[in-house]
Write a protein that holds these residues in place. Structure first.
Motif, mmCIF file in Angstrom:
data_model
loop_
_atom_site.group_PDB
_atom_site.id
_atom_site.type_symbol
_atom_site.label_atom_id
_atom_site.label_comp_id
_atom_site.label_asym_id
_atom_site.label_seq_id
_atom_site.Cartn_x
_atom_site.Cartn_y
_atom_site.Cartn_z
ATOM 1 N N LYS A 51 0.827 -1.208 0.000
ATOM 2 C CA LYS A 51 0.000 0.000 0.000
ATOM 3 C C LYS A 51 0.863 1.259 0.000
ATOM 4 O O LYS A 51 0.503 2.265 -0.632
ATOM 5 N N GLY A 52 1.993 1.208 0.695
ATOM 6 C CA GLY A 52 2.882 2.368 0.702
ATOM 7 C C GLY A 52 3.465 2.654 -0.668
ATOM 8 O O GLY A 52 3.540 3.812 -1.092
ATOM 9 N N LEU A 53 3.889 1.604 -1.381
ATOM 10 C CA LEU A 53 4.438 1.791 -2.722
ATOM 11 C C LEU A 53 3.374 2.337 -3.673
ATOM 12 O O LEU A 53 3.630 3.275 -4.441
ATOM 13 N N ARG A 54 2.195 1.758 -3.637
ATOM 14 C CA ARG A 54 1.119 2.252 -4.509
ATOM 15 C C ARG A 54 0.735 3.678 -4.147
ATOM 16 O O ARG A 54 0.475 4.504 -5.028
ATOM 17 N N HIS A 55 0.681 3.970 -2.856
ATOM 18 C CA HIS A 55 0.321 5.309 -2.405
ATOM 19 C C HIS A 55 1.327 6.336 -2.909
ATOM 20 O O HIS A 55 0.941 7.409 -3.413
ATOM 21 N N ASP A 56 2.621 6.036 -2.797
ATOM 22 C CA ASP A 56 3.638 6.986 -3.229
ATOM 23 C C ASP A 56 3.589 7.222 -4.734
ATOM 24 O O ASP A 56 3.787 8.347 -5.200
ATOM 25 N N ILE A 57 3.347 6.182 -5.511
ATOM 26 C CA ILE A 57 3.293 6.338 -6.966
ATOM 27 C C ILE A 57 2.049 7.109 -7.377
ATOM 28 O O ILE A 57 2.098 7.983 -8.251
ATOM 29 N N ARG A 58 0.913 6.790 -6.772
ATOM 30 C CA ARG A 58 -0.330 7.450 -7.169
ATOM 31 C C ARG A 58 -0.364 8.910 -6.765
ATOM 32 O O ARG A 58 -0.935 9.747 -7.467
ATOM 33 N N LEU A 59 0.228 9.245 -5.619
ATOM 34 C CA LEU A 59 0.186 10.621 -5.151
ATOM 35 C C LEU A 59 1.311 11.469 -5.717
ATOM 36 O O LEU A 59 1.300 12.686 -5.535
ATOM 37 N N ALA A 60 2.279 10.848 -6.381
ATOM 38 C CA ALA A 60 3.377 11.616 -6.960
ATOM 39 C C ALA A 60 2.876 12.427 -8.148
ATOM 40 O O ALA A 60 1.857 12.109 -8.769
ATOM 41 N N ASP A 61 3.595 13.492 -8.444
ATOM 42 C CA ASP A 61 3.255 14.301 -9.602
ATOM 43 C C ASP A 61 3.323 13.450 -10.862
ATOM 44 O O ASP A 61 4.254 12.666 -11.045
ATOM 45 N N ALA A 62 2.302 13.605 -11.722
ATOM 46 C CA ALA A 62 2.239 12.772 -12.922
ATOM 47 C C ALA A 62 3.450 12.977 -13.820
ATOM 48 O O ALA A 62 3.873 12.056 -14.528
ATOM 49 N N GLY A 63 4.026 14.164 -13.808
ATOM 50 C CA GLY A 63 5.213 14.398 -14.608
ATOM 51 C C GLY A 63 6.415 13.619 -14.129
ATOM 52 O O GLY A 63 7.335 13.347 -14.907
ATOM 53 N N ARG A 64 6.431 13.233 -12.849
ATOM 54 C CA ARG A 64 7.540 12.440 -12.314
ATOM 55 C C ARG A 64 7.298 10.950 -12.461
ATOM 56 O O ARG A 64 8.218 10.201 -12.772
ATOM 57 N N SER A 65 6.074 10.523 -12.210
ATOM 58 C CA SER A 65 5.813 9.079 -12.200
ATOM 59 C C SER A 65 5.670 8.481 -13.594
ATOM 60 O O SER A 65 5.908 7.287 -13.766
ATOM 61 N N ARG A 305 14.778 1.814 -28.296
ATOM 62 C CA ARG A 305 15.278 2.413 -29.532
ATOM 63 C C ARG A 305 15.060 1.510 -30.740
ATOM 64 O O ARG A 305 14.917 2.010 -31.871
ATOM 65 N N ALA A 306 15.035 0.206 -30.514
ATOM 66 C CA ALA A 306 14.732 -0.692 -31.630
ATOM 67 C C ALA A 306 13.299 -0.520 -32.118
ATOM 68 O O ALA A 306 12.989 -0.808 -33.278
ATOM 69 N N ILE A 307 12.427 -0.016 -31.242
ATOM 70 C CA ILE A 307 11.017 0.179 -31.614
ATOM 71 C C ILE A 307 10.754 1.609 -32.060
ATOM 72 O O ILE A 307 10.120 1.848 -33.097
ATOM 73 N N ALA A 308 11.234 2.593 -31.280
ATOM 74 C CA ALA A 308 10.893 3.995 -31.527
ATOM 75 C C ALA A 308 11.932 4.740 -32.335
ATOM 76 O O ALA A 308 11.676 5.870 -32.755
ATOM 77 N N GLY A 309 13.097 4.194 -32.566
ATOM 78 C CA GLY A 309 14.126 4.893 -33.319
ATOM 79 C C GLY A 309 15.407 5.023 -32.518
ATOM 80 O O GLY A 309 15.399 4.993 -31.283
ATOM 81 N N ASP A 310 16.511 5.204 -33.238
ATOM 82 C CA ASP A 310 17.823 5.242 -32.589
ATOM 83 C C ASP A 310 18.037 6.482 -31.739
ATOM 84 O O ASP A 310 18.948 6.505 -30.906
ATOM 85 N N THR A 311 17.248 7.528 -31.935
ATOM 86 C CA THR A 311 17.419 8.757 -31.156
ATOM 87 C C THR A 311 16.442 8.861 -29.991
ATOM 88 O O THR A 311 16.348 9.915 -29.356
ATOM 89 N N ALA A 312 15.703 7.793 -29.715
ATOM 90 C CA ALA A 312 14.706 7.826 -28.644
ATOM 91 C C ALA A 312 15.381 7.866 -27.273
ATOM 92 O O ALA A 312 16.454 7.283 -27.074
ATOM 93 N N GLU A 313 14.748 8.555 -26.358
ATOM 94 C CA GLU A 313 15.208 8.645 -24.975
ATOM 95 C C GLU A 313 14.046 8.335 -24.044
ATOM 96 O O GLU A 313 12.880 8.563 -24.394
ATOM 97 N N VAL A 314 14.370 7.825 -22.857
ATOM 98 C CA VAL A 314 13.372 7.511 -21.839
ATOM 99 C C VAL A 314 13.599 8.444 -20.658
ATOM 100 O O VAL A 314 14.702 8.493 -20.099
ATOM 101 N N LEU A 315 12.568 9.191 -20.309
ATOM 102 C CA LEU A 315 12.633 10.132 -19.197
ATOM 103 C C LEU A 315 11.540 9.787 -18.199
ATOM 104 O O LEU A 315 10.376 9.629 -18.572
ATOM 105 N N THR A 316 11.917 9.654 -16.922
ATOM 106 C CA THR A 316 10.949 9.361 -15.876
ATOM 107 C C THR A 316 11.572 9.638 -14.515
ATOM 108 O O THR A 316 12.789 9.554 -14.336
ATOM 109 N N GLY A 317 10.729 10.006 -13.579
ATOM 110 C CA GLY A 317 11.156 10.141 -12.184
ATOM 111 C C GLY A 317 10.652 9.019 -11.316
ATOM 112 O O GLY A 317 10.717 9.099 -10.091
ATOM 113 N N LEU A 318 10.142 7.949 -11.969
ATOM 114 C CA LEU A 318 9.589 6.832 -11.210
ATOM 115 C C LEU A 318 10.647 6.169 -10.334
ATOM 116 O O LEU A 318 10.356 5.725 -9.219
#
Length: 955
Positions: A51-65, A305-318
């Motif tokens: 519950k703590g893990l789910r709570h922290d993810i759900r209450l985090a800012d959507a731009g971070r999670s 990158r094999a799916i989205a292209g060689d210049t793809a990047e992954v950004l997340t604060g999760l």
């Protein structure tokens, strides 16, 4: 027999269960309860971690999670048709579907909130004359063409933006929409047009065809990029003067992405996947961190990158969210391990005591079987079979109840714990019983504790345990539990201390018996001497019952002290934030309270005392006194005057700032006394002489010297000299006449307290209240004087500290530990007295034939049980107190009390001994021992002496 047939023999197990059904049921109930607790504990830990893990993810800012995959626009070297096809919705949807399926376990996306499309990274300067310009600076707008607008918004005005014709890079007209907030802030309406410059040809015209409202404003679709929902007024970083301009986002039609390829806005493709936390569990945290790291810079990024292209990047604060959750979990787990090991040890000892009681009751029966040729293997096998018949179903039922009671959690740790309980009982009873009959024993051999001499093996074992206990306590004091991780030796330190105390008390127990028996023997009555002699011979005072009692009492005291420490820390943090039971202040730092508001609040029902304060932040200290301090800050965004220090290493301006608090000495003294603040020397702030109140309209001159009470840090900097200060309340000199550690409503350690009557401007900015005023009436009184006043309640601030599932779950476990420890302690007392119950009943029967009265029999049993009960109660109280005192420097209760609440004080919260947690279980042991002895004497008096004595010569 004559017919050659053997006589049928009754099954052993059925015969035994029919002979003693009560003992079998009692054993099954004990195993059931213990298996339930053992199975529920790991599931409860898993549940609050999940519950703590789910709570922290759900209450985090959507731009971070959210997990966002982005890449630049298709390269300019590609043909125009290929570039346009790469940003159209079908291609984006195909890539988004493949990326969603490629997310590794346990990371899963909430597909209902997935968004993808094309957006501009470089804002465009909007030069339309009808747009607002707060400081003559035109707004800068971003544009995005993302999917799912109709599913996540409702149309308020106009029509949905569409693309009647196929949009290409050469298109010069597209349609868009804005939210209600954007339209209101930027003066947009249906039909408004915006122009974007292009590299070749005329500008791209965007026509606003609709105004929409989010269906879920807090959802990932609208919150991942807040400008999509709400525009913002931000300062211009390039301007040398403070100038602000508007920035916002316009939502283009879903298939309008190709039109952005002709602009100089740096269009970018993106796929945003909000995490689905509903399937995550607490143990998934480590795997989730590894998966996020792989997606950001590892094998997972190569797959993306094999799916989205060689210049793809992954950004997340999760990953940062999960790591913060793991840090709190690692900080809480060692403290929980102390309770787990303590209660587990108590339960194990009580189960062994139960086996010892059963073995003692069946000692004559098994001795007879052994004398008639029964082998140890055969006797042990029969005991194992009859024990397993009751224990295994009870363990299984306890596991089932644990699974039903705690819905979330892994099943195999609970199954192992419940199986361990059943295995311990099944092995302990046969093993202990058979070991007693390896050698024949003489009937009636006495086990007199006074004459027993400890063996060398026992001495070595006790010294070994002593070394382990000292090592565990030393490690805990040096390292503490705030570093994370669970060390069984450190967590088991209270158990080892209780074990050593039990062994020491058993060794010292004969000494007071010898000393007490000598004067009692000279008395005329025989009850006192006989009770002391019986107490010395009784096996109820052995090491095993005493160990169970000390473990249970120490664990209950430790758990109760943890709970009390958590509550005290939260109460103190709430008091520091609010300053009293209630507080009325302005939203801005310089807002003052009108006299009408002060009078209205003073007259409310439930208000016992009202203390007006004039708080002024940022008071400049003289240069000669600014050398070594931190700065007090102003109120935070919520209107709470935190007064947080900037620290000793701040700049020169920060070191010269402090907070001045003007108080009415009489009302503030009553407030300090009521709220538990340090004693306030109000007599030092008398407004007499040079500090006398000024006439109405008079100005304060620099020659006036006001006595002030300062914090120790400020007093050390100012000394005893007079220093001139310039404040909004007047210009004057100050001289320190006393110090206090804290001041109400401020967490700052840099403050000056003056008599508000001596100030030129004495209108209060804060009103602190004690009592229990009605919150509705209090807020109504504040709202009636304008919207610039806020009301804070200590009770509401206190409730903020129990909102995280991890904290609440850990606190519930400690409450259960206290209750279970007390229960097992009482059960240990009952078992120890039941073990010698037949012997005591026979003794009473014999003594009644010699003239012992019923009252004397009751006193005899009560006096006999008193030494063991007092030994256990006193030893448990001292052991619990010593455990808390020894371990308190290494225990930090911040993760359990205050962590996870914004603005809370994170200074260390040490463990302290709670009187009720120490005294109540110990008193319960004495009371239960007296009650059992009284009931036993009453029951024995109802049966005649002949009834007891004809059953045999029981000793």
């Amino acid at each position: 027999m004559s017919d050659g047939k053997r006589a049928a023999s009754a099954p052993w197990i059925r015969t035994r269960l029919r002979t003693a059904p009560g003992a079998a049921v009692a054993l099954a109930v004990l195993v059931l309860v213990t298996a339930f607790l053992a199975g529920a504990f790991p599931r409860a830990v898993d549940a609050y971690e999940t519950k703590g893990l789910r709570h922290d993810i759900r209450l985090a800012d959507a731009g971070r999670s959210a997990v966002e995959v982005s890449r630049p626009q298709p390269g300019l070297e590609l043909p125009r048709e290929q570039r346009e096809a790469g940003v159209r919705t079908p291609e984006l949807r195909r890539i988004g579907g493949a990326l969603g399926k490629a997310l590794p376990d346990p990371l899963r996306a909430d597909m209902s909130s997935v968004a993808f499309g094309v957006r501009t990274l470089k804002p465009v300067l909007a030069t339309e004359p009808w747009l607002p310009r707060p400081d003559t600076v035109p707004p800068q707008l971003s544009y995005t063409a993302q999917t799912g607008l109709k599913e996540h918004a409702r149309l308020v005005k106009g029509a949905w933006p569409t693309t009647p014709d196929a949009v290409t890079a050469g298109s010069r007209a597209v349609r868009g929409a804005v939210t209600e907030e954007t339209a209101a802030a930027l003066n947009m309406k249906v039909g408004s047009t915006l122009r974007l410059p292009t590299a070749v040809g005329g500008p791209l015209t965007v026509t606003v065809t609709g105004i929409v409202a989010p269906r879920d404003p807090g959802g990932s679709y609208w919150s991942a990029d807040p400008l999509v929902r709400t525009p913002s007024l931000i300062p211009d970083p390039a301007s040398p003067f403070p100038q602000n301009y508007w920035t916002g986002t316009v939502l283009l039609a879903e298939d309008a992405g190709p039109a952005l390829l002709a602009t100089a806005t740096e269009p970018s493709l993106f796929w945003r996947f909000p995490p689905d936390a509903s399937a995550l569990t607490g143990p998934d945290g480590a795997r989730l961190t590894a998966v996020v790291n792989s997606l950001e810079s590892g094998p997972g990024l190569l797959k993306v990158r094999a799916i989205a292209g060689d210049t793809a990047e992954v950004l997340t604060g999760l990953g940062h969210i999960v790591q913060a959750n793991a840090r709190m979990r690692d900080a809480i787990s060692p403290v929980i391990a102390v309770a787990a090991l303590g209660i587990g040890s108590v339960a194990a000892v009580v189960l062994v005591m139960t086996g010892a009681l059963i073995a003692a009751r069946r000692k004559a029966e098994l001795a007879l079987m052994r004398s008639r040729g029964g082998s140890l293997r055969g006797i042990g096998g029969r005991l194992l079979a009859e024990t397993a018949v009751t224990v295994v179903p009870a363990s299984a039922l306890g596991l089932l109840l644990a699974v039903l009671a705690v819905g979330e959690g892994r099943w195999w740790p609970a199954a192992l714990a419940a199986a361990g309980v059943g295995l311990l009982v099944c092995v302990a009873l046969p093993l202990r019983t058979t070991l007693q009959h390896i050698r024949p024993t003489l009937h009636g051999a006495r086990e007199d504790m006074v004459s027993a001499r400890p063996s060398r093996r026992r001495t070595v074992a006790e010294l070994t345990l002593l070394v382990l206990a000292v090592g565990a306590v030393t490690a805990l004091r040096r390292r503490g539990t705030s570093g994370g991780g669970t060390d069984l030796l450190v967590s088991g330190a209270p158990v080892l201390l209780a074990l050593i105390a039990a062994l020491v008390l058993v060794r010292l127990y004969p000494l007071p018996l010898r000393l007490a028996a000598r004067p009692v023997a000279r008395l005329r009555g025989a009850i006192g001497f006989l009770s002391l002699a019986r107490a010395g011979r009784s096996s109820a005072g052995g090491a095993l019952p005493l160990l169970a009692l000390l473990l249970a009492l120490a664990t209950a005291a430790f758990g109760g002290s943890v709970i009390a420490g958590i509550g005290d820390a939260r109460d103190d943090a709430a008091l520091t934030t609010v300053g009293a039971d209630a507080r009325v202040s302005g939203k801005s730092e310089r807002a003052t309270l009108p006299d009408e508001l002060v009078r209205t609040v003073r007259g409310l029902d439930g208000v016992r005392n009202a203390a007006p304060l004039r708080v002024e932040f940022g008071v400049t200290m003289p240069e000669t006194a600014a050398g070594g301090g931190g700065a007090g800050s102003g109120p935070d965004d919520s209107g709470t005057d935190t007064g947080a220090d900037s620290g000793g290493g701040g700049d020169a301006a920060g070191a010269r700032a402090t907070t001045m608090v003007g108080v009415d000495p009489a009302s503030y003294t009553r407030l300090a006394r009521t709220t538990g603040l340090p004693d306030f020397p109000s007599g030092l702030l008398k407004a007499t002489g040079a500090s006398a109140p000024l006439p109405e309209g008079a100005k304060s001159g620099p020659e006036r010297v006001l006595p002030v009470i300062a914090s120790p840090a400020v007093a050390a900097r100012l000394g005893k000299e007079q220093h001139a200060v310039d404040t909004l309340s007047g210009n004057f000199k100050v001289q320190v006449v006393g110090t206090v550690e804290r001041v109400a409503s401020l967490a700052s350690t840099n403050f000056l307290i003056v008599n508000s009557a001596s100030l030129e401007q004495r209108v209060p900015t804060t009103l602190l209240l004690t009592g229990a005023p009605d919150p509705g009436k209090l807020r109504a009184a504040a709202d009636g004087n304008g919207e610039e006043f806020v009301v804070q309640l200590r009770s509401e601030e206190r409730a903020r500290y129990v909102n995280t599932p991890m904290q609440a779950g850990a606190e519930r476990i400690y409450l259960a530990a206290v209750a279970a420890g007390a229960g097992y302690a009482l059960l240990a007392v009952l078992l120890s007295l039941l073990q010698t119950a037949p012997e005591r009943k026979t003794l009473l029967a014999r003594l009644r034939t010699m003239g012992l009265t019923t009252g004397q029999g009751r006193r005899l049993l009560a006096f006999e049980a008193t030494p063991q009960a007092l030994l256990a109660a006193g030893g448990g109280l001292l052991t619990g107190w010593a455990t808390i005192v020894l371990l308190s420097p290494g225990i930090d209760l911040v993760p359990l009390a205050l962590a996870g609440v914004a603005g809370s004080d994170t200074s260390p919260v040490t463990l302290r001994a709670d009187l009720w947690s120490l005294a109540l279980p110990a008193a319960g042991v004495v009371a239960l021992a007296a009650a059992v002895a009284g009931v036993q004497a009453w029951w024995a008096s109802r049966r005649g002496s002949i009834t007891e004595l004809r059953a045999g010569d029981s000793r």
